[in-house]
Motif scaffolding. Structure first.
Motif, PDB file in Angstrom:
ATOM      1  N   PHE A 119       0.841  -1.206   0.000  1.00 43.58           N
ATOM      2  CA  PHE A 119       0.000   0.000   0.000  1.00 43.58           C
ATOM      3  C   PHE A 119       0.877   1.257   0.000  1.00 43.58           C
ATOM      4  CE2 PHE A 119      -2.841   2.826   2.766  1.00 43.58           C
ATOM      5  CZ  PHE A 119      -3.663   3.205   1.726  1.00 43.58           C
ATOM      6  N   THR A 179      -6.495   3.344  -5.334  1.00 44.80           N
ATOM      7  CA  THR A 179      -5.375   2.635  -4.685  1.00 44.80           C
ATOM      8  C   THR A 179      -5.879   1.936  -3.420  1.00 44.80           C
ATOM      9  OG1 THR A 179      -3.963   4.412  -5.455  1.00 44.80           O
ATOM     10  CG2 THR A 179      -3.024   2.964  -3.793  1.00 44.80           C
ATOM     11  N   VAL A 180      -6.712   2.652  -2.660  1.00 46.81           N
ATOM     12  CA  VAL A 180      -7.229   2.053  -1.418  1.00 46.81           C
ATOM     13  C   VAL A 180      -8.134   0.861  -1.750  1.00 46.81           C
ATOM     14  CG1 VAL A 180      -8.654   2.470   0.631  1.00 46.81           C
ATOM     15  CG2 VAL A 180      -7.095   4.255  -0.174  1.00 46.81           C
ATOM     16  N   THR A 232      -6.088  -2.101  -2.802  1.00 50.88           N
ATOM     17  CA  THR A 232      -5.364  -2.735  -1.685  1.00 50.88           C
ATOM     18  C   THR A 232      -6.325  -3.572  -0.840  1.00 50.88           C
ATOM     19  OG1 THR A 232      -3.917  -0.822  -1.559  1.00 50.88           O
ATOM     20  CG2 THR A 232      -3.932  -2.272   0.362  1.00 50.88           C
ATOM     21  N   LEU A 270      -3.401  -0.065   8.026  1.00 55.09           N
ATOM     22  CA  LEU A 270      -3.060   0.565   6.737  1.00 55.09           C
ATOM     23  C   LEU A 270      -2.867   2.078   6.906  1.00 55.09           C
ATOM     24  CD1 LEU A 270      -5.351  -1.278   4.122  1.00 55.09           C
ATOM     25  CD2 LEU A 270      -2.928  -1.640   4.563  1.00 55.09           C
TER      26      LEU A 270
END
Ligand code: HEM
Length: 514
Positions: free
Chosen positions: A166, A180-181, A184, A455
């Motif tokens: 991440f 992106t989140v 992931t 995260l």
């Protein structure tokens, strides 16, 4: 007794008559308050209704969280809305929600989902939509065995490895980090369910398939289907004009069937061959074999977990974007506990009280998922003197509970310190509250909280979240949120800048170790 006899013998007939009338009134009031009166006038207040149409004309089609909060201010802690064939209650108070969903769980743990979604689109296997029967109970047991509180520590290596991916991916973000989140969290969840090998070979394809089905489900939930109102339409042939609902239902059903069958078959084959990595599928097959309950528990994880967990993370990152001074405080706590030469581990969490308080406050502040999944009642009942008939929809409004001035004092202020003060233990914990109530409380809550927190800590240890060149950080009061069920910011254009040379070194050595 003697005193009563003396009183009676001294009383005049008028006094006796008055006493008898008073006694009868007391008995009647008691009987009234303990008995349920379906015809009673005591429905809670709500927005103005039209004859026959009820609230069909003024029930919102978006921005529910905000509008329900406005209704709370106008009509109180229980708001009554009349939808076609469906009494609908909005519960704004935590105390009333706990009474209905925890203490009276047997009466209020049903779901009410229409024929289109359950039968034609094929979603009846989702535990969130099931009646609370024996099958539902077995599936919840499987969730506990895989990702219950005692099992989660065994997932820490996966969470920590994915946190490293991440932060490497965040380096490249110029603009909104949403995809992106989502990617992931999607990868963590699919690997958690089916193992590393299957994700490596089929992860992208599985995410695409799940996303398409999820979009169809989201649209279907927001549509009033005529077949749900007129049951005879169930027999309407799909090839006839007006049969589109059947064709789109059948299309969704074949996607859904593939999501349930395909990865599970791959996992079974690898399990037989002894090549399945350690994962949720492996744990469940070892203990319960290859039953359909195991298959459906695994298939559900992506739907239930990706959007929800990602939303929490994106909203947290955005909150850090608009409150850079909080980011600095968090970073200095992380530095003092973790140092600058290694990445945080999941176990570091216990030593990060300020960061934990920021996580809670970010979940509370302008709640990103204000509405849970509606419950339904299976018996007539009274609550605070108001009548709730059997078959009503009862919707908890977390947004209102998390911004109740009687609980929070200054709910519109972002103030993590509220969770560190001496009377913080009297406050509800947002990291529990947003996961719902009673026997239907979210079984993925431990996973979502543990993964989400790790995260964001991994990201904050290394990055400042800055505006794009030429832009500035928006003022918190100017931020606009999407009007959907998940309230993400409309605009979140940012760049993840490594904090300093130390952060750049950690990122380089992470990249080399891949
Ligand atoms: C931030 C993340 C999440 C939030 C805020 C969230 C919230 C919720 C809420 C409010 C409910 C309804 C509870 C009720 O009816 O009272 C629910 C149900 C459910 N959630 Fe989550 N959830 C999250 C993540 C997850 C994850 C990661 C999973 C699975 C891995 C999951 C699986 C489920 C399931 C299966 C149900 C249905 C439970 C039932 O009806 O018996 N959720 N969730």
């Amino acid at each position: 007794m003697q005193a009563v006899q003396t009183l009676l013998s001294n009383a005049s007939p008028v006094q006796l008559g008055a006493a008898a009338t008073a006694l009868i009134c007391v008995v009647l009031v008691y009987a009234w308050s303990t008995k349920i009166h379906p015809s009673s006038c005591c429905y809670p207040k709500g927005p103005p209704r039209l004859p026959l149409l009820g609230n069909s004309h003024n029930f919102p089609t978006e921005n529910w969280g905000v509008i329900f909060n406005e209704w709370q201010k106008l009509y109180g802690d229980i708001v009554y809305v009349q939808l076609p064939g469906m009494p609908f209650y909005i519960i704004n108070s935590l105390e009333i929600a706990q009474e209905l969903f925890n203490k009276r769980a047997k009466l209020n743990s049903e779901r009410r989902i229409g024929y289109m979604i359950m039968n034609l689109m094929g979603w009846s296997w989702l535990p969130a939509f099931m009646s609370p029967d024996a099958l539902h109970g077995r599936i919840r047991t499987l969730f506990r065995r895989g990702i219950g509180p005692t099992k989660m520590p065994s997932k820490d290596p996966l969470i920590e490895r994915k946190a490293q991916d991440f932060v490497l991916d965040l380096q490249g973000v110029r603009g909104n980090p949403k995809s992106t989140v989502l990617n992931t969290v999607g990868m963590v969840i699919i690997e958690l369910a089916y193992g590393r090998g299957i994700v490596k070979e089929h992860g992208d394809e599985m995410i695409a398939l799940n996303l398409e089905a999820m979009n169809l489900l989201e649209k279907a939930i927001l549509t009033v289907w005529t077949v749900d109102l007129i049951p005879l339409l169930r027999f309407w042939p799909s090839w006839m004009p007006g049969g589109e609902f059947k064709r789109s239902g059948a299309y969704c059903k074949q996607l859904v069937d593939r999501i349930r069958q395909w990865p599970f078959q791959m996992a079974i084959e690898r399990h037989k061959a002894g090549t399945l990595d350690h994962c949720f599928a492996d744990d469940l097959m070892n203990e319960f074999g290859t039953s359909f309950e195991v298959r459906d528990t695994l298939a559900n994880i992506y739907f239930a977990g990706v959007d929800t967990t990602s939303t929490l993370i994106i909203r947290f990152l955005h909150t850090m974007f608009i409150y850079p001074e909080v980011t600095k405080k968090m970073q200095s706590e992380i530095d003092s506990v973790v140092g600058r030469d290694r990445s945080p581990t999941v176990k570091d969490r216990n030593d990060l009280p300020y960061s934990n308080a920021v996580w809670k406050e970010a979940i509370r502040y302008k709640c990103s998922m204000p509405l849970g999944i509606p419950h339904s009642s299976n018996e007539d009942q009274l609550i605070n003197g108001y009548f709730i008939p059997k078959g009503s929809i009862i919707n908890p409004n977390f947004g209102s509970m998390l911004s109740d001035p009687n609980i929070w004092g200054d709910p519109d202020v972002f103030r993590p310190e509220r969770f560190l003060s001496s009377d913080a233990s009297a406050l509800p914990d947002p990291t529990t509250l947003i996961f719902g109530f009673g026997p239907r409380i979210c079984p993925g809550m431990y996973f979502a909280d543990r993964t989400g927190f790790h995260l964001v800590i991994a990201a904050m240890a290394l990055f400042d979240i800055n505006p794009l060149p030429g832009e500035s950080v928006p003022h918190p009061t100017k931020v606009q949120y999407l009007k959907r069920g998940m309230r993400l910011p409309v605009k979140f254009d940012c760049v993840f800048t490594p904090r300093d040379d130390k952060a750049r070194q950690v990122l380089s050595s992470l990249a080399l170790s891949r």
